[in-house]
Motif scaffolding. Structure first.
Motif, PDB file in Angstrom:
ATOM      1  N   GLU A 294      -2.974  -3.111 -28.785  1.00  0.00           N
ATOM      2  CA  GLU A 294      -3.418  -2.547 -27.729  1.00  0.00           C
ATOM      3  C   GLU A 294      -4.824  -3.250 -27.689  1.00  0.00           C
ATOM      4  O   GLU A 294      -5.915  -3.063 -28.148  1.00  0.00           O
ATOM      5  N   SER A 295      -5.006  -4.797 -28.180  1.00  0.00           N
ATOM      6  CA  SER A 295      -6.502  -5.291 -28.281  1.00  0.00           C
ATOM      7  C   SER A 295      -6.769  -5.252 -26.871  1.00  0.00           C
ATOM      8  O   SER A 295      -6.457  -5.202 -25.966  1.00  0.00           O
ATOM      9  N   ILE A 296      -9.003  -5.202 -27.003  1.00  0.00           N
ATOM     10  CA  ILE A 296      -9.681  -5.810 -26.417  1.00  0.00           C
ATOM     11  C   ILE A 296     -10.255  -6.664 -26.846  1.00  0.00           C
ATOM     12  O   ILE A 296     -10.682  -6.605 -27.442  1.00  0.00           O
ATOM     13  N   LEU A 297      -9.935  -7.415 -25.618  1.00  0.00           N
ATOM     14  CA  LEU A 297     -10.644  -9.005 -26.122  1.00  0.00           C
ATOM     15  C   LEU A 297     -11.944  -9.141 -25.244  1.00  0.00           C
ATOM     16  O   LEU A 297     -11.618  -9.195 -23.824  1.00  0.00           O
ATOM     17  N   ALA A 298     -12.851  -9.818 -25.702  1.00  0.00           N
ATOM     18  CA  ALA A 298     -14.184 -10.067 -24.495  1.00  0.00           C
ATOM     19  C   ALA A 298     -13.731 -11.246 -25.261  1.00  0.00           C
ATOM     20  O   ALA A 298     -14.357 -12.313 -26.166  1.00  0.00           O
TER      21      ALA A 298
ATOM     22  N   ASN B  83     -19.561  -0.350 -19.289  1.00  0.00           N
ATOM     23  CA  ASN B  83     -18.763   1.033 -18.214  1.00  0.00           C
ATOM     24  C   ASN B  83     -17.362   1.445 -18.085  1.00  0.00           C
ATOM     25  O   ASN B  83     -17.475   2.187 -17.668  1.00  0.00           O
ATOM     26  N   LYS B  84     -16.819   0.557 -19.057  1.00  0.00           N
ATOM     27  CA  LYS B  84     -15.615   0.587 -18.716  1.00  0.00           C
ATOM     28  C   LYS B  84     -15.077   1.814 -19.481  1.00  0.00           C
ATOM     29  O   LYS B  84     -13.979   2.682 -19.470  1.00  0.00           O
ATOM     30  N   GLY B  85     -16.041   2.631 -20.420  1.00  0.00           N
ATOM     31  CA  GLY B  85     -15.771   3.625 -21.658  1.00  0.00           C
ATOM     32  C   GLY B  85     -14.459   3.584 -22.608  1.00  0.00           C
ATOM     33  O   GLY B  85     -13.930   3.911 -22.809  1.00  0.00           O
ATOM     34  N   LYS B  86     -14.118   1.938 -22.878  1.00  0.00           N
ATOM     35  CA  LYS B  86     -13.330   1.731 -23.462  1.00  0.00           C
ATOM     36  C   LYS B  86     -13.196   2.129 -25.438  1.00  0.00           C
ATOM     37  O   LYS B  86     -14.631   1.543 -25.548  1.00  0.00           O
ATOM     38  N   LYS B  87     -12.534   1.195 -25.822  1.00  0.00           N
ATOM     39  CA  LYS B  87     -12.796   1.705 -27.594  1.00  0.00           C
ATOM     40  C   LYS B  87     -12.966   0.773 -27.883  1.00  0.00           C
ATOM     41  O   LYS B  87     -14.081  -0.395 -27.252  1.00  0.00           O
ATOM     42  N   LYS B  88     -13.791   0.128 -28.836  1.00  0.00           N
ATOM     43  CA  LYS B  88     -14.181  -1.231 -29.874  1.00  0.00           C
ATOM     44  C   LYS B  88     -13.522  -2.135 -29.328  1.00  0.00           C
ATOM     45  O   LYS B  88     -12.849  -2.235 -29.582  1.00  0.00           O
ATOM     46  N   VAL B  89     -14.230  -3.366 -28.959  1.00  0.00           N
ATOM     47  CA  VAL B  89     -13.449  -4.650 -28.749  1.00  0.00           C
ATOM     48  C   VAL B  89     -13.238  -4.909 -30.260  1.00  0.00           C
ATOM     49  O   VAL B  89     -13.499  -4.809 -31.217  1.00  0.00           O
ATOM     50  N   ASN B  90     -11.813  -5.507 -29.629  1.00  0.00           N
ATOM     51  CA  ASN B  90     -11.061  -5.363 -31.362  1.00  0.00           C
ATOM     52  C   ASN B  90     -11.263  -7.455 -31.804  1.00  0.00           C
ATOM     53  O   ASN B  90     -11.657  -7.616 -32.406  1.00  0.00           O
ATOM     54  N   VAL B  91     -11.845  -7.869 -31.048  1.00  0.00           N
ATOM     55  CA  VAL B  91     -11.942  -9.116 -30.602  1.00  0.00           C
ATOM     56  C   VAL B  91     -12.969  -9.688 -29.464  1.00  0.00           C
ATOM     57  O   VAL B  91     -12.960  -9.425 -28.702  1.00  0.00           O
ATOM     58  N   ALA B  92     -14.376 -10.531 -30.326  1.00  0.00           N
ATOM     59  CA  ALA B  92     -15.098 -11.698 -29.247  1.00  0.00           C
ATOM     60  C   ALA B  92     -14.542 -12.514 -29.301  1.00  0.00           C
ATOM     61  O   ALA B  92     -15.481 -13.105 -30.339  1.00  0.00           O
TER      62      ALA B  92
END
Length: 192
Positions: free
Chosen positions: A31-35, A97-106
């Motif tokens: 469920e990773s969020i990558l920036a 603006n995406k209302g997402k959870k915290k970024v895991n990795v930038a």
């Protein structure tokens, strides 16, 4: 604060290492969020990342990828991610603006002008659980030295990076050229 330098003998090895870190992040957290910075310096690392994921399949059904900068996310489409999981806006507002959870990795390129991330608002990036800062080539050696020497209370992007709870700075020996030799020896990393 936990800033760790990894110095590699070449850009190619630094690219491989970053690709491997990104693959392991997705493997360990589907469920990773990558920036990801879309700077062209990172394109070879992203190509290697896609190859790594193709060779070592991972569950990508919940992965989200956000652009940091304009253009450059086409490589991630090779992972066959649905367009609803790739956000190409490239601005801090798009990320916010995406209302997402915290970024895991930038994953951010360290520019010669001592900038990383967005031009104006890096709050969401600097709140990421982990940051991978990337710089290669002799033209990056001065900014790498500036990052290493940045004061903790400086209020600049470099100080903000240094104050982050978990940062891995991935550089090649050319980018490390302005660091003292004992520092380079200590942080030189062999990656097989």
């Amino acid at each position: 604060m936990a800033m760790n330098f990894k110095i590699f003998e070449s850009k190619e090895v630094a690219d491989l290492y970053l690709a491997d870190l990104m693959r392991k992040q997705i493997h360990n957290n589907p469920e990773s969020i990558l920036a990801v910075d879309t700077h062209e310096e990172l394109s070879a690392a992203y190509e290697k990342f896609v190859g790594e994921v193709k060779n070592h399949p991972a569950d990508l059904s919940e992965v989200q990828v956000y652009a940091v900068g304009k253009d450059g996310l086409d490589i991630f489409k090779k992972l066959d991610l649905p367009s609803s999981q790739i956000y190409t806006g490239g601005t801090a507002e798009d990320l916010d603006n995406k209302g997402k959870k915290k970024v895991n990795v930038a994953v951010l390129n360290l520019n010669n002008n001592k900038k990383v991330g967005f031009n104006n608002d890096n709050d969401d990036l600097f709140k990421a659980k982990e940051m991978f800062i990337y710089a290669t080539g002799s033209n990056s050696s001065e900014v790498v030295r500036a990052l290493y020497e940045a004061p903790l209370d400086g209020g600049s992007n470099l100080s903000d990076i240094k104050n982050h709870r978990m940062v891995t700075v991935i550089i090649d020996t050319d980018a490390a050229a302005d660091l003292d030799s004992d520092i380079v020896d200590y942080y030189t990393y062999k990656f097989a």
